[in-house]
Each structure stands twice: as C-alpha cells, then as structure tokens.
Write a protein that holds these residues in place. Structure first.
Motif, mmCIF file in Angstrom:
data_model
loop_
_atom_site.group_PDB
_atom_site.id
_atom_site.type_symbol
_atom_site.label_atom_id
_atom_site.label_comp_id
_atom_site.label_asym_id
_atom_site.label_seq_id
_atom_site.Cartn_x
_atom_site.Cartn_y
_atom_site.Cartn_z
ATOM 1 N N LEU A 204 -56.172 -2.659 -33.145
ATOM 2 C CA LEU A 204 -55.768 -2.347 -34.610
ATOM 3 C C LEU A 204 -54.819 -1.146 -34.690
ATOM 4 N N ALA A 205 -54.540 -0.598 -33.678
ATOM 5 C CA ALA A 205 -53.417 0.528 -33.950
ATOM 6 C C ALA A 205 -52.026 -0.144 -33.359
ATOM 7 N N HIS A 206 -52.130 -1.124 -32.730
ATOM 8 C CA HIS A 206 -51.069 -1.981 -32.098
ATOM 9 C C HIS A 206 -49.807 -1.143 -31.755
ATOM 10 N N CYS A 207 -50.332 -0.153 -30.799
ATOM 11 C CA CYS A 207 -49.208 0.663 -30.405
ATOM 12 C C CYS A 207 -47.993 0.049 -29.731
ATOM 13 N N THR A 208 -48.327 -0.837 -28.891
ATOM 14 C CA THR A 208 -47.179 -1.441 -28.446
ATOM 15 C C THR A 208 -46.151 -2.311 -29.096
ATOM 16 N N ALA A 209 -46.537 -2.422 -30.262
ATOM 17 C CA ALA A 209 -45.590 -3.148 -31.376
ATOM 18 C C ALA A 209 -44.481 -2.260 -31.486
ATOM 19 N N CYS A 210 -44.461 -0.912 -31.444
ATOM 20 C CA CYS A 210 -43.536 -0.035 -31.623
ATOM 21 C C CYS A 210 -42.749 0.676 -30.135
ATOM 22 N N TYR A 227 -45.348 -0.460 -23.038
ATOM 23 C CA TYR A 227 -45.051 0.986 -23.222
ATOM 24 C C TYR A 227 -43.849 1.471 -22.756
ATOM 25 N N ASP A 228 -42.744 0.773 -22.320
ATOM 26 C CA ASP A 228 -41.579 1.326 -21.879
ATOM 27 C C ASP A 228 -40.555 1.608 -22.865
ATOM 28 N N GLY A 229 -40.954 1.658 -24.045
ATOM 29 C CA GLY A 229 -40.087 2.258 -25.426
ATOM 30 C C GLY A 229 -39.645 1.024 -26.077
ATOM 31 N N GLY A 230 -39.539 1.184 -27.462
ATOM 32 C CA GLY A 230 -39.198 0.270 -28.323
ATOM 33 C C GLY A 230 -38.387 0.891 -29.681
ATOM 34 N N TRP A 231 -38.318 0.080 -30.691
ATOM 35 C CA TRP A 231 -37.578 0.340 -31.785
ATOM 36 C C TRP A 231 -38.019 -0.029 -32.966
ATOM 37 N N SER A 232 -38.342 0.931 -33.947
ATOM 38 C CA SER A 232 -38.972 0.861 -35.109
ATOM 39 C C SER A 232 -38.396 1.426 -36.503
ATOM 40 N N GLY A 234 -35.067 1.727 -37.275
ATOM 41 C CA GLY A 234 -33.986 2.396 -36.880
ATOM 42 C C GLY A 234 -34.346 3.603 -36.068
ATOM 43 N N TRP A 235 -35.595 3.766 -35.694
ATOM 44 C CA TRP A 235 -35.940 4.828 -34.752
ATOM 45 C C TRP A 235 -36.258 4.440 -33.379
ATOM 46 N N TYR A 236 -36.212 5.236 -32.424
ATOM 47 C CA TYR A 236 -36.642 4.864 -30.926
ATOM 48 C C TYR A 236 -38.102 5.504 -30.825
ATOM 49 N N ALA A 237 -38.911 4.410 -30.132
ATOM 50 C CA ALA A 237 -40.454 4.818 -29.964
ATOM 51 C C ALA A 237 -40.228 5.140 -28.545
ATOM 52 N N PRO A 238 -40.186 6.111 -27.861
ATOM 53 C CA PRO A 238 -39.942 6.512 -26.453
ATOM 54 C C PRO A 238 -41.305 5.743 -25.578
ATOM 55 N N PRO A 239 -40.822 5.638 -24.320
ATOM 56 C CA PRO A 239 -41.985 5.325 -23.587
ATOM 57 C C PRO A 239 -43.113 6.101 -23.591
ATOM 58 N N ILE A 240 -44.363 5.762 -23.514
ATOM 59 C CA ILE A 240 -45.699 6.431 -23.328
ATOM 60 C C ILE A 240 -46.468 5.929 -22.322
ATOM 61 N N ASN A 241 -45.723 5.886 -21.105
ATOM 62 C CA ASN A 241 -46.473 5.562 -19.783
ATOM 63 C C ASN A 241 -45.931 6.424 -18.741
ATOM 64 N N ALA A 242 -45.518 5.907 -17.674
ATOM 65 C CA ALA A 242 -45.068 6.792 -16.364
ATOM 66 C C ALA A 242 -43.724 7.113 -16.588
ATOM 67 N N HIS A 243 -42.844 6.412 -17.573
ATOM 68 C CA HIS A 243 -41.635 6.557 -17.986
ATOM 69 C C HIS A 243 -41.388 7.594 -19.049
ATOM 70 N N SER A 244 -42.537 8.074 -19.530
ATOM 71 C CA SER A 244 -42.245 9.149 -20.612
ATOM 72 C C SER A 244 -41.243 10.178 -20.367
ATOM 73 N N PRO A 245 -40.199 10.378 -21.141
ATOM 74 C CA PRO A 245 -39.329 11.406 -21.169
ATOM 75 C C PRO A 245 -39.683 12.829 -21.523
ATOM 76 N N ALA A 246 -40.990 13.113 -21.710
ATOM 77 C CA ALA A 246 -41.498 14.414 -22.441
ATOM 78 C C ALA A 246 -41.250 15.433 -21.113
ATOM 79 N N VAL A 247 -40.799 16.536 -21.513
ATOM 80 C CA VAL A 247 -40.580 17.653 -20.533
ATOM 81 C C VAL A 247 -41.925 18.414 -20.335
ATOM 82 N N GLN A 248 -42.793 18.273 -21.219
ATOM 83 C CA GLN A 248 -44.159 18.742 -20.832
ATOM 84 C C GLN A 248 -45.102 17.813 -20.825
ATOM 85 N N ALA A 249 -46.219 17.846 -19.976
ATOM 86 C CA ALA A 249 -47.431 16.744 -19.967
ATOM 87 C C ALA A 249 -48.241 16.767 -21.299
ATOM 88 N N TRP A 250 -48.296 15.304 -21.603
ATOM 89 C CA TRP A 250 -49.006 14.914 -22.774
ATOM 90 C C TRP A 250 -50.602 14.951 -22.221
#
Length: 429
Positions: A204-210, A227-232, A234-250
């Motif tokens: 239902l949440a279809h997170c990979t779609a973005c 989950y390697d990142g996509g577009w939605s 006009g915005w960039y949906a960043p990776p939410i896997n091992a490639h996450s660019p976040a500088v602090q851990a989620w």
C-alpha cells in the motif's frame, strides 16, 4: 528472386503481422464488469470502515486523488511523466463520475491488475504493481472506506499523453513486459513489526515507486537497485538503503518521529511529496507507523551514517571565498533563521548541515526548497520556510545553492547549477 517469390514473402509477412495483432488483441482484452447500485453506506461494518481509513492513510491515497482546490478523493491531481500528464481519477462513490457503480470484484481487479470496471487498462501512475499483493481483507476494508465517503460529482481533466500512448490497450504490452507480482511471505527470522512494516511499505505505501530508479519505459528497477533513489514531482527521492546519503543514522526512533511529525532533529523536515506522506502517516495507526520505521531503518542499516556519525566541519570561510555572491545572498535571506543562535535553531530545528539534500549527488532538492520554501507538513506548528522563487532569479538561487553545498555538503561540487535551477522552476509551473 522472382516476383512471385517476393509476393509470397509479403503475404506471409502480412499474415504474421495479422496473427501478432490478433494475439495482442486477445491478451489486451478485458471485459467490462457489470455496474451495481451504490451500496448503502450504513451497511458497512463501522470497524471495517475505520480499518480502511487507516489503510488509505498508509497508502497516501488522497494525495493523488485530490486536486489542489478539489474535494478529497474526487481526483484531478496531475502526475507528470516523461510521456505526458496523468490526472488522478475520482474514487468517491459517485455513480456517474466516481466508483459508486463498481462492485467489489471490479475494485479488486483495478487494484490487482490495473484494469478499470469498463475493461480499460490503467496507467501505472496508479501503482497496481504494488497493490497486487494487498490482502483480500485489506482490499475489502479499503472498498468499505471509499464507499462511505461523500459522493462528489467531478470529472478530472483528460490525460495528455504523447501519441500513441493515449491508446490504452498498449498498456497490456507494458504489463506483459514489466509486471511481475511476487507474493510477500513472512520472514521467520524477523520481528512481527519488521514483517508488518515490509508488508505495508512494499504494497500500500508503495515506497519504491518514488525511491527507486526507473527504466526507459518508466518501469521500476527492482532487485539490487530497489530503493537506490528516484524522482517524484520534480523532486529527488534519495536512496533509503545502504546508499542513503544521510549524515546521521536513520534509527527506528528517528524514523518513527519523522513519519509522525514530518521532522527529525537529526536530519531535516519533510518537503515536497514527502510532506503529504508524513501528513497522512501522522494520522495512521501508531503501531503501523512504527512498523514502517522498523523496516526502513533496517533497509538503511549498512549506510555510511549507520556506521559512523562524524562531526561535520563548517567550511564557512572557504565557501565565502569560493562563492562570495552566494555568501552575501545567504547572509541577507537565510542567516537570520539558519545560523547558530537564531530563534529557529533555538526552537529545536535541525541544523543545515544535517539536511540530506546537501549531501545528495544532485542539487534538485536543495534548489526546490529554496524556490518553493517549506510548509508545515503535519500541523500548523510545524517547520516553515518562505519561498524565494519570486524574490531571486536563477543565478542568485544557483549562487546560494553553490555556497551552501561548499560550506556544508560532503559530496563533489554540483555543476551547471543555473541550468538546474531553470529546469526546476519550469517543472514547478
């Protein structure tokens, strides 16, 4: 080759073409399902309706099925694709313009197979590629919820697709090539919360779609690229896997707070399409939101920030020398809110260096936030930033973005920023 031989080859080619067309027509054909009288809303179990309401929030359904000035679920939201614009349909129980005449069977087919009640194929902007794995009981709850909404008579604008993509039977070929539903089974090695989060996030949440890249025909890239990142929008949906660019851990706790409030003090505020996602998640069942946080924190468990959270240097002097115009513009338009000691920072807002956009491999999200600002995603008391699209031209926005990236970013410098700003501004029209 003599003329008769050429003629025979042409005849066989025409016959082969006709056979292929016939086979495709057979594969593409879906019969209409008979209409029904709109069910009396009072006949649905109230508990089932409440459950369906929660599922609709988890799926963020209203965001694609409500225009900026329209009624909830009455359709009209434009989904822009490389092939044209698709408008969200009316899914209120109006019999004439909505789904009030749809039976549970017709609703189930649309969700699982992407086929409307009249037999027409639906564009995959409607993520039936994910909904195919929604359980029968959840589909029944969603149907009950939608059939008890106020009926709104509203016809969304017609889709504007490039020829020949307005010819819906062609979508049968797209499905044949790219739709491969895989049943989700519980993982005995994971917790109940993890399994629930995966079930919601992958259906239902279809997170990979973005958050996943797409191929030439806009098919989601799954497997290792999920989950390697996509577009939605006009915005960039960043990776939410091992490639996450976040500088602090989620962590689970940080993700849970972000989903429920639209803000993480260790990261940033929800912006763009993610704003509406957090708005709906904030109103969903807390246990389900926690489950989503559990699953996606696990997805990002091997990201660099999950292993180390080093202090981020502030390269203010270097950035000021490299981009003096950007530094001056920042001082006049941004510093009053974003520098240490500012009222906004004292109120607990995350510092600029923590924001994921400045650490992504492209500048789009940073540009969009400067152009469009930030509106409270969950409640009126949430984070706010004014839009600068009318106050700054493309060059000025590019200068600010370049300054911020040099001062706080951790990746290579972004190039051609002024062109990126112009493109982002155009996509926002």
């Amino acid at each position: 080759m003599n003329r008769s031989g050429i003629t025979r080859k042409l005849v066989w080619a025409v016959v082969a073409l006709c056979v292929c067309v016939l086979i495709f027509a057979i594969l593409a054909y879906r019969p209409a399902i008979a209409t029904v009288t709109r069910p009396d809303p009072r006949l649905f179990d109230p508990a089932l309706v409440v459950r369906g309401a929660n599922l609709a929030r988890l799926g963020n359904c209203v965001s694609c099925h409500q225009s900026a000035s329209g009624r909830p679920y009455a359709g009209g939201y434009p989904v822009k694709t490389p092939f044209g614009t698709i408008y969200g349909s009316n899914i209120t129980p109006d019999p004439a313009t909505g789904i009030g005449a749809w039976s549970p069977t017709a609703f189930r087919r649309a969700m699982r197979e992407g086929v409307g009640r009249d037999g027409s194929h639906l564009y995959p902007a409607f993520p039936y590629t994910h909904y195919a794995n929604v359980t029968e009981s959840d589909l029944g709850a969603l149907y009950a919820f939608l059939m008890t909404r106020p009926a709104v008579r509203s016809v969304p604008p017609a889709n504007t697709m490039i020829p020949p993509l307005g010819f819906r039977p062609l979508l049968a070929g797209w499905k044949l090539l790219f739709v491969r539903p895989q049943r989700i089974t519980p993982d005995a090695n994971q917790s109940a919360a993890w399994n629930r989060g995966r079930d919601i996030g992958e259906t239902l949440a279809h997170c990979t779609a973005c958050h996943s890249p797409r191929g030439l025909f806009q098919q989601e890239k799954r497997g290792a690229q999920a989950y390697d990142g996509g577009w939605s929008g006009g915005w960039y949906a960043p990776p939410i896997n091992a490639h996450s660019p976040a500088v602090q851990a989620w962590t689970v706790e940080r993700l849970d707070a972000y989903f429920r409030t639209g803000l993480s003090t260790a990261h940033a505020a929800a912006a763009g399409p993610m704003g509406s996602v957090t708005y709906n998640l904030a109103r969903a069942a807390p246990t389900d939101v926690r489950a989503l946080a559990t699953y996606y924190a696990w997805q990002m468990r091997d990201a660099p920030a999950a292993r180390l959270e080093p202090p981020l240097p502030d390269r203010q002097a270097l950035a000021s020398q490299g981009h003096p115009d950007g530094a001056q513009l920042y001082e006049g338009a941004c510093a009053v809110c974003h520098e240490p000691g500012a009222a906004m920072m004292v109120a607990g807002r995350p510092a600029l260096p923590l924001g994921t956009p400045l650490h992504e491999d492209n500048p789009r999200d940073t540009i969009q936030i400067v152009l469009k600002g930030l509106h409270p995603p969950v409640s009126p008391r949430g984070p706010y930033m004014p839009a600068f699209a009318d106050a700054l031209d493309d060059r000025q926005v590019a200068e600010i973005v370049a300054y911020l990236q040099m001062r706080h970013g951790t990746g290579p410098a972004w190039k051609n920023l002024e062109k990126d700003v112009a493109k982002a501004r155009k996509e926002g029209e």
